[in-house]
Design a protein around this motif. Structure first.
Motif, PDB file in Angstrom:
ATOM      1  N   VAL A  99       0.852  -1.182   0.000  1.00  0.00           N
ATOM      2  CA  VAL A  99       0.000   0.000   0.000  1.00  0.00           C
ATOM      3  C   VAL A  99       0.889   1.233   0.000  1.00  0.00           C
ATOM      4  O   VAL A  99       1.827   1.334   0.801  1.00  0.00           O
ATOM      5  N   ASN A 100       0.629   2.161  -0.896  1.00  0.00           N
ATOM      6  CA  ASN A 100       1.343   3.434  -0.892  1.00  0.00           C
ATOM      7  C   ASN A 100       0.670   4.386   0.088  1.00  0.00           C
ATOM      8  O   ASN A 100      -0.520   4.239   0.396  1.00  0.00           O
ATOM      9  N   VAL A 101       1.433   5.369   0.579  1.00  0.00           N
ATOM     10  CA  VAL A 101       0.902   6.276   1.600  1.00  0.00           C
ATOM     11  C   VAL A 101       1.264   7.718   1.262  1.00  0.00           C
ATOM     12  O   VAL A 101       2.421   8.014   0.948  1.00  0.00           O
ATOM     13  N   LEU A 102       0.270   8.595   1.354  1.00  0.00           N
ATOM     14  CA  LEU A 102       0.468  10.037   1.214  1.00  0.00           C
ATOM     15  C   LEU A 102       0.157  10.683   2.548  1.00  0.00           C
ATOM     16  O   LEU A 102      -0.912  10.443   3.125  1.00  0.00           O
ATOM     17  N   GLY A 103       1.087  11.493   3.059  1.00  0.00           N
ATOM     18  CA  GLY A 103       0.872  12.191   4.316  1.00  0.00           C
ATOM     19  C   GLY A 103       0.947  13.692   4.142  1.00  0.00           C
ATOM     20  O   GLY A 103       1.680  14.194   3.284  1.00  0.00           O
ATOM     21  N   PHE A 104       0.188  14.407   4.942  1.00  0.00           N
ATOM     22  CA  PHE A 104       0.175  15.870   4.939  1.00  0.00           C
ATOM     23  C   PHE A 104       0.402  16.350   6.363  1.00  0.00           C
ATOM     24  O   PHE A 104      -0.313  15.950   7.275  1.00  0.00           O
ATOM     25  N   HIS A 105       1.420  17.199   6.584  1.00  0.00           N
ATOM     26  CA  HIS A 105       1.775  17.693   7.916  1.00  0.00           C
ATOM     27  C   HIS A 105       1.990  16.516   8.869  1.00  0.00           C
ATOM     28  O   HIS A 105       2.857  15.693   8.643  1.00  0.00           O
ATOM     29  N   THR A 106       1.198  16.401   9.935  1.00  0.00           N
ATOM     30  CA  THR A 106       1.365  15.291  10.881  1.00  0.00           C
ATOM     31  C   THR A 106       1.259  13.944  10.176  1.00  0.00           C
ATOM     32  O   THR A 106       1.913  12.971  10.564  1.00  0.00           O
ATOM     33  N   GLY A 107       0.470  13.882   9.117  1.00  0.00           N
ATOM     34  CA  GLY A 107       0.334  12.645   8.360  1.00  0.00           C
ATOM     35  C   GLY A 107       1.644  12.150   7.791  1.00  0.00           C
ATOM     36  O   GLY A 107       1.815  10.946   7.560  1.00  0.00           O
ATOM     37  N   CYS A 108       2.602  13.066   7.548  1.00  0.00           N
ATOM     38  CA  CYS A 108       3.926  12.651   7.072  1.00  0.00           C
ATOM     39  C   CYS A 108       4.625  11.793   8.119  1.00  0.00           C
ATOM     40  O   CYS A 108       5.294  10.804   7.790  1.00  0.00           O
ATOM     41  N   LEU A 109       4.483  12.184   9.385  1.00  0.00           N
ATOM     42  CA  LEU A 109       5.125  11.446  10.467  1.00  0.00           C
ATOM     43  C   LEU A 109       4.478  10.075  10.646  1.00  0.00           C
ATOM     44  O   LEU A 109       5.175   9.077  10.854  1.00  0.00           O
ATOM     45  N   VAL A 110       3.152  10.031  10.561  1.00  0.00           N
ATOM     46  CA  VAL A 110       2.445   8.759  10.701  1.00  0.00           C
ATOM     47  C   VAL A 110       2.819   7.837   9.541  1.00  0.00           C
ATOM     48  O   VAL A 110       3.041   6.634   9.721  1.00  0.00           O
ATOM     49  N   ALA A 111       2.910   8.394   8.338  1.00  0.00           N
ATOM     50  CA  ALA A 111       3.293   7.588   7.166  1.00  0.00           C
ATOM     51  C   ALA A 111       4.680   6.992   7.342  1.00  0.00           C
ATOM     52  O   ALA A 111       4.902   5.795   7.068  1.00  0.00           O
TER      53      ALA A 111
END
Length: 275
Positions: A99-111
């Protein structure tokens, strides 16, 4: 081409029920893509971008525990807890392959944390505006933002949330979009700050340096432009797109260009690029 089918569902994880939105095209020939939101919002933050990403791939936008429609945690969250909950969701949905993952702001850290916790489950990463700071800056920012919002009987206690989501965005977004973002922030109640605390406690500099996944970092015209450049330097296998022509609210105004950059990168070397 028909519009992707939009759905909402709940998935059981070790952290309770996780709510997610998904956009599913009629033909799925590409790996699924997860989109991980910024604080203090939810997967609804991607409502403009996600349908553009759903080109022959399913796009899934979960809400972290305690945000959106997901169950709250009994204690304080951490980035590893968020990452583990989303990995549980992937397993429960029985998504095949990586699965590929795109993160934005905090989502970058979770990714990034998801890729470190389960490197074979996660494929490529797209990180938009990465909050990478030195430890002393993280501590300062945590003190500044990781405090309860202080809502009370005075409507003025919600003035900051109104300014953040409505007053400052009405010149670029429809009022209905502003109000739905405001509602997503307010539904977290007095715990809205906890996700910021988790983000600024996370040793992103150390963790990103250990990441070996193929990664695209997109640095837009925001306060995180410099930190995003630093993240691209820190990541062993990163490519940087410096896009200062894209600015807030970037997930809305910049959605077509972000979708183009992300899809071009995700489909690279697979004989599926449109360039």
């Amino acid at each position: 081409m028909p519009e992707p089918r939009a759905e909402k569902r709940y998935v059981h994880t070790r952290q309770g029920q996780l709510h997610c939105r998904s956009w599913t095209p009629s033909t799925q020939a590409r790996p699924p893509l997860l989109c991980l939101h910024a604080m203090p919002y939810s997967g609804l933050h991607f409502a403009t971008l996600a349908p553009l990403l759903a080109d022959r791939r399913q796009v899934i936008c979960p809400d972290y525990p305690g945000y959106g429609g997901s169950d709250a945690l009994p204690g304080a969250p951490t980035i590893p807890i968020y990452a583990g909950a989303v990995l549980d969701m992937i397993a429960a949905l029985e998504l095949s392959g990586q699965v590929n993952v795109l993160g934005f702001h905090t989502g970058c850290l979770v990714a990034a944390e998801m890729a470190l916790q389960s490197p074979t489950m996660i494929g490529r990463l797209v990180l938009i505006d990465v909050p990478l700071f030195e430890p002393e800056i993280r501590a300062q920012r945590r003190s500044a933002v990781a405090t309860p919002p202080g809502y009370d009987a005075d409507p003025g206690s919600m003035a900051a949330a109104w300014e953040m989501n409505v007053s400052s965005k009405l010149d670029k977004l429809p009022i209905d979009r502003c109000m739905e973002l405001l509602a997503e922030q307010l539904r977290t109640g007095t715990r809205a700050h906890e996700g910021f605390g988790a983000a600024f406690e996370y040793p992103a500099d150390e963790r990103l340096a250990s990441l070996r996944h193929d990664t695209l970092v997109i640095a837009t015209h925001s306060s995180l432009n410099g930190p995003s450049h630093a993240a691209a330097d820190c990541l062993p296998n990163a490519r940087l797109e410096n896009r200062t022509d894209l600015g807030p609210p970037v997930l809305d105004d910049g959605a077509p260009e972000l979708a183009h950059l992300a899809c071009r990168f995700l489909d690279r070397d697979a004989g599926q690029t449109d360039d």
